[in-house]
Design an enzyme around this catalytic site. Structure first.
Site, PDB file in Angstrom:
ATOM      1  N   SER A  57       0.754  -1.211  -0.026  1.00  0.00           N
ATOM      2  CA  SER A  57      -0.030   0.011  -0.278  1.00  0.00           C
ATOM      3  C   SER A  57       0.877   1.201  -0.003  1.00  0.00           C
ATOM      4  O   SER A  57       1.736   1.355   0.812  1.00  0.00           O
ATOM      5  CB  SER A  57      -0.862  -0.061   1.140  1.00  0.00           C
ATOM      6  N   VAL A  62       7.320   2.054   4.565  1.00  0.00           N
ATOM      7  CA  VAL A  62       8.471   1.599   3.384  1.00  0.00           C
ATOM      8  C   VAL A  62       7.963   1.852   2.008  1.00  0.00           C
ATOM      9  O   VAL A  62       8.757   2.137   1.069  1.00  0.00           O
ATOM     10  CB  VAL A  62       8.605  -0.053   3.982  1.00  0.00           C
ATOM     11  N   CYS A  63       6.590   1.403   1.927  1.00  0.00           N
ATOM     12  CA  CYS A  63       6.005   1.656   0.580  1.00  0.00           C
ATOM     13  C   CYS A  63       6.057   3.147   0.163  1.00  0.00           C
ATOM     14  O   CYS A  63       6.455   3.221  -1.348  1.00  0.00           O
ATOM     15  CB  CYS A  63       4.394   1.199   0.317  1.00  0.00           C
ATOM     16  N   GLU A  64       5.955   3.819   0.711  1.00  0.00           N
ATOM     17  CA  GLU A  64       6.236   5.476   0.536  1.00  0.00           C
ATOM     18  C   GLU A  64       7.620   5.587  -0.093  1.00  0.00           C
ATOM     19  O   GLU A  64       7.907   6.248  -1.255  1.00  0.00           O
ATOM     20  CB  GLU A  64       5.832   6.383   1.547  1.00  0.00           C
ATOM     21  N   THR A  67       8.184   3.899  -3.352  1.00  0.00           N
ATOM     22  CA  THR A  67       7.522   4.573  -4.749  1.00  0.00           C
ATOM     23  C   THR A  67       8.210   5.777  -5.080  1.00  0.00           C
ATOM     24  O   THR A  67       8.717   6.241  -5.993  1.00  0.00           O
ATOM     25  CB  THR A  67       6.141   4.817  -4.173  1.00  0.00           C
TER      26      THR A  67
END
Length: 168
Positions: A57, A62-64, A67
């Site tokens: 998500s 971590v995803c941020e 990305t």
């Protein structure tokens, strides 16, 4: 359907659904959803090197970072399509991209049919979210690098994936 227990989420084992993709495999086509709700397939980036950044998500730490990192790399790499895929709704992805200045990478959603998640073996059965990872696919749609992280709260190997891209 193939099931594998090879990863964890916050220390708890999860089951990945779909066929495991390996280096040398022909990249299967898939259909995800763009921000305007139109379909996105590999044909949209035909003839380019593809780095697919897979995140559970975009609205998590971590995803941020993952990305944003690949969005910055997309500005530097020529003839490379950087694609981020999550199961977030396209509306949430669009808000995130606007807030974070994501404008070089392609961000698409696998929420509808889980076409990517099942076709590439990244779908976590317990959450119906994608396991974190990275794929590098050459211009002829052959998989050249694959990483399924072993723990979803940890970062993937950015440098190794970028080395794979630059070697093409």
């Amino acid at each position: 359907m193939e099931k594998r227990s090879v990863t964890t989420f916050a220390g708890n084992p999860v089951t990945l659904l779909g066929k495991e993709i390996k280096v040398g495999d022909k990249a299967p086509d898939f259909t995800c959803v763009k921000g305007d709700l139109s379909p996105f397939t590999l044909k949209d980036v035909e003839g380019k090197i593809k780095l697919i950044s897979v995140v559970p998500s975009v609205d998590t730490g971590v995803c941020e970072v993952q990305t944003i990192r690949f969005n910055k790399e997309a500005a530097e790499l020529k003839d490379v399509a950087i694609i981020t895929i999550s199961c977030d709704l396209p509306f949430a992805q669009a808000r995130f991209c606007g807030d974070k200045g994501i404008d070089n990478a392609i961000v698409v959603s696998d929420y509808k049919d889980h076409s990517f998640g099942l076709g590439y073996g990244f779908l976590m059965e317990e959450f119906m979210l994608l396991n974190r990872g990275i794929l590098v696919i050459d211009k002829d749609d052959t998989v050249k690098y694959v990483e399924y992280v072993s723990e979803n709260t940890e970062h993937p190997n950015y440098e190794k994936a970028l080395e794979a891209v630059k070697s093409l």
